[in-house]
Design a protein around this motif. Sequence first.
Motif, PDB file in Angstrom:
ATOM      1  N   PHE A   8      37.586  56.247 -13.593  1.00 22.37           N
ATOM      2  CA  PHE A   8      37.233  56.978 -12.384  1.00 22.37           C
ATOM      3  C   PHE A   8      36.413  56.077 -11.469  1.00 22.37           C
ATOM      4  O   PHE A   8      35.512  55.382 -11.940  1.00 22.37           O
ATOM      5  N   TRP A   9      36.757  56.089 -10.196  1.00 19.39           N
ATOM      6  CA  TRP A   9      35.990  55.359  -9.188  1.00 19.39           C
ATOM      7  C   TRP A   9      35.315  56.381  -8.288  1.00 19.39           C
ATOM      8  O   TRP A   9      35.973  57.166  -7.609  1.00 19.39           O
ATOM      9  N   ASN A  10      33.983  56.384  -8.294  1.00 22.32           N
ATOM     10  CA  ASN A  10      33.217  57.272  -7.430  1.00 22.32           C
ATOM     11  C   ASN A  10      32.904  56.504  -6.147  1.00 22.32           C
ATOM     12  O   ASN A  10      32.078  55.601  -6.137  1.00 22.32           O
ATOM     13  N   ALA A  11      33.565  56.876  -5.069  1.00 22.23           N
ATOM     14  CA  ALA A  11      33.440  56.172  -3.795  1.00 22.23           C
ATOM     15  C   ALA A  11      32.469  56.870  -2.846  1.00 22.23           C
ATOM     16  O   ALA A  11      32.511  56.626  -1.635  1.00 22.23           O
ATOM     17  N   SER A  12      31.576  57.696  -3.375  1.00 21.10           N
ATOM     18  CA  SER A  12      30.682  58.461  -2.504  1.00 21.10           C
ATOM     19  C   SER A  12      29.739  57.578  -1.692  1.00 21.10           C
ATOM     20  O   SER A  12      29.310  57.964  -0.611  1.00 21.10           O
ATOM     21  N   LYS A  13      29.426  56.369  -2.172  1.00 23.41           N
ATOM     22  CA  LYS A  13      28.498  55.511  -1.418  1.00 23.41           C
ATOM     23  C   LYS A  13      29.230  54.555  -0.467  1.00 23.41           C
ATOM     24  O   LYS A  13      28.588  53.734   0.182  1.00 23.41           O
ATOM     25  N   PHE A  14      30.542  54.671  -0.382  1.00 22.28           N
ATOM     26  CA  PHE A  14      31.325  53.812   0.504  1.00 22.28           C
ATOM     27  C   PHE A  14      31.806  54.591   1.713  1.00 22.28           C
ATOM     28  O   PHE A  14      31.992  55.801   1.655  1.00 22.28           O
ATOM     29  N   SER A  15      32.011  53.890   2.818  1.00 28.80           N
ATOM     30  CA  SER A  15      32.459  54.552   4.042  1.00 28.80           C
ATOM     31  C   SER A  15      33.968  54.760   4.015  1.00 28.80           C
ATOM     32  O   SER A  15      34.691  54.120   3.248  1.00 28.80           O
ATOM     33  N   SER A  16      34.431  55.651   4.853  1.00 28.30           N
ATOM     34  CA  SER A  16      35.867  55.895   4.992  1.00 28.30           C
ATOM     35  C   SER A  16      36.557  54.606   5.418  1.00 28.30           C
ATOM     36  O   SER A  16      35.993  53.801   6.166  1.00 28.30           O
ATOM     37  N   GLY A  17      37.768  54.418   4.926  1.00 24.60           N
ATOM     38  CA  GLY A  17      38.515  53.228   5.306  1.00 24.60           C
ATOM     39  C   GLY A  17      39.585  52.884   4.294  1.00 24.60           C
ATOM     40  O   GLY A  17      39.893  53.663   3.391  1.00 24.60           O
ATOM     41  N   ILE A  18      40.136  51.704   4.429  1.00 30.00           N
ATOM     42  CA  ILE A  18      41.196  51.220   3.549  1.00 30.00           C
ATOM     43  C   ILE A  18      40.582  50.270   2.524  1.00 30.00           C
ATOM     44  O   ILE A  18      39.813  49.376   2.866  1.00 30.00           O
ATOM     45  N   TYR A  19      40.956  50.476   1.283  1.00 30.18           N
ATOM     46  CA  TYR A  19      40.502  49.648   0.176  1.00 30.18           C
ATOM     47  C   TYR A  19      41.709  49.198  -0.630  1.00 30.18           C
ATOM     48  O   TYR A  19      42.755  49.847  -0.623  1.00 30.18           O
TER      49      TYR A  19
ATOM     50  N   THR B 226      45.938  40.829 -15.133  1.00 28.97           N
ATOM     51  CA  THR B 226      45.956  40.651 -16.578  1.00 28.97           C
ATOM     52  C   THR B 226      46.264  39.178 -16.837  1.00 28.97           C
ATOM     53  O   THR B 226      46.289  38.380 -15.904  1.00 28.97           O
ATOM     54  N   ASP B 227      46.515  38.851 -18.085  1.00 31.17           N
ATOM     55  CA  ASP B 227      46.793  37.467 -18.428  1.00 31.17           C
ATOM     56  C   ASP B 227      48.023  36.913 -17.707  1.00 31.17           C
ATOM     57  O   ASP B 227      48.065  35.741 -17.361  1.00 31.17           O
ATOM     58  N   ASN B 228      49.036  37.763 -17.471  1.00 28.27           N
ATOM     59  CA  ASN B 228      50.269  37.281 -16.836  1.00 28.27           C
ATOM     60  C   ASN B 228      50.844  38.258 -15.810  1.00 28.27           C
ATOM     61  O   ASN B 228      52.053  38.292 -15.600  1.00 28.27           O
ATOM     62  N   PHE B 229      49.980  39.062 -15.181  1.00 26.48           N
ATOM     63  CA  PHE B 229      50.445  40.090 -14.249  1.00 26.48           C
ATOM     64  C   PHE B 229      49.366  40.341 -13.205  1.00 26.48           C
ATOM     65  O   PHE B 229      48.185  40.397 -13.533  1.00 26.48           O
ATOM     66  N   THR B 230      49.789  40.487 -11.958  1.00 25.71           N
ATOM     67  CA  THR B 230      48.873  40.848 -10.877  1.00 25.71           C
ATOM     68  C   THR B 230      49.540  41.912 -10.021  1.00 25.71           C
ATOM     69  O   THR B 230      50.719  41.794  -9.688  1.00 25.71           O
ATOM     70  N   GLN B 231      48.768  42.949  -9.665  1.00 24.13           N
ATOM     71  CA  GLN B 231      49.301  44.017  -8.820  1.00 24.13           C
ATOM     72  C   GLN B 231      48.201  44.497  -7.882  1.00 24.13           C
ATOM     73  O   GLN B 231      47.028  44.547  -8.260  1.00 24.13           O
ATOM     74  N   THR B 232      48.581  44.839  -6.661  1.00 28.93           N
ATOM     75  CA  THR B 232      47.636  45.428  -5.701  1.00 28.93           C
ATOM     76  C   THR B 232      48.165  46.785  -5.274  1.00 28.93           C
ATOM     77  O   THR B 232      49.367  47.032  -5.288  1.00 28.93           O
ATOM     78  N   GLN B 233      47.238  47.651  -4.896  1.00 25.66           N
ATOM     79  CA  GLN B 233      47.593  48.963  -4.392  1.00 25.66           C
ATOM     80  C   GLN B 233      46.612  49.348  -3.297  1.00 25.66           C
ATOM     81  O   GLN B 233      45.399  49.219  -3.475  1.00 25.66           O
ATOM     82  N   LYS B 234      47.137  49.823  -2.182  1.00 25.51           N
ATOM     83  CA  LYS B 234      46.297  50.239  -1.063  1.00 25.51           C
ATOM     84  C   LYS B 234      45.807  51.665  -1.311  1.00 25.51           C
ATOM     85  O   LYS B 234      46.565  52.536  -1.735  1.00 25.51           O
ATOM     86  N   MET B 235      44.516  51.876  -1.034  1.00 24.45           N
ATOM     87  CA  MET B 235      43.919  53.211  -1.138  1.00 24.45           C
ATOM     88  C   MET B 235      43.223  53.533   0.173  1.00 24.45           C
ATOM     89  O   MET B 235      42.618  52.650   0.785  1.00 24.45           O
ATOM     90  N   ILE B 236      43.315  54.769   0.596  1.00 21.49           N
ATOM     91  CA  ILE B 236      42.653  55.200   1.828  1.00 21.49           C
ATOM     92  C   ILE B 236      41.597  56.227   1.444  1.00 21.49           C
ATOM     93  O   ILE B 236      41.886  57.236   0.825  1.00 21.49           O
ATOM     94  N   LEU B 237      40.356  55.935   1.830  1.00 20.65           N
ATOM     95  CA  LEU B 237      39.234  56.829   1.569  1.00 20.65           C
ATOM     96  C   LEU B 237      38.913  57.582   2.848  1.00 20.65           C
ATOM     97  O   LEU B 237      38.622  56.980   3.877  1.00 20.65           O
ATOM     98  N   VAL B 238      39.007  58.904   2.769  1.00 13.17           N
ATOM     99  CA  VAL B 238      38.705  59.760   3.920  1.00 13.17           C
ATOM    100  C   VAL B 238      37.606  60.721   3.487  1.00 13.17           C
ATOM    101  O   VAL B 238      37.730  61.417   2.490  1.00 13.17           O
TER     102      VAL B 238
END
Length: 74
Positions: free
Chosen positions: A44-55, A61-73
């Motif tokens: 769980f990521w508690n984003a209450s201390k962060f402002s709205s925006g894109i994260y 991992t040892d042989n894998f990289t992945q990114t995912q866009k999240m929008i905090l409103v």
Amino acid sequence: NPVTNISYDVPKISNINLVIIDINGRKIATLVNEVKSPGNYNIFWNASKFSSGIYILLMKTDNFTQTQKMILVK
């Protein structure tokens, strides 16, 4: 609700690194940085201390990289 549930699967023993990066490329939170056994995991990521925006959720991992866009409103 500023709390987000992040689910991920680990197929084999690996060093897992899950970080949150702001839109400017700064690492703002490290959620996981350890060796994990195979299985399904939730964090769980508690984003209450962060402002709205894109994260970015960056998973490495040892042989894998992945990114995912999240929008905090608030």
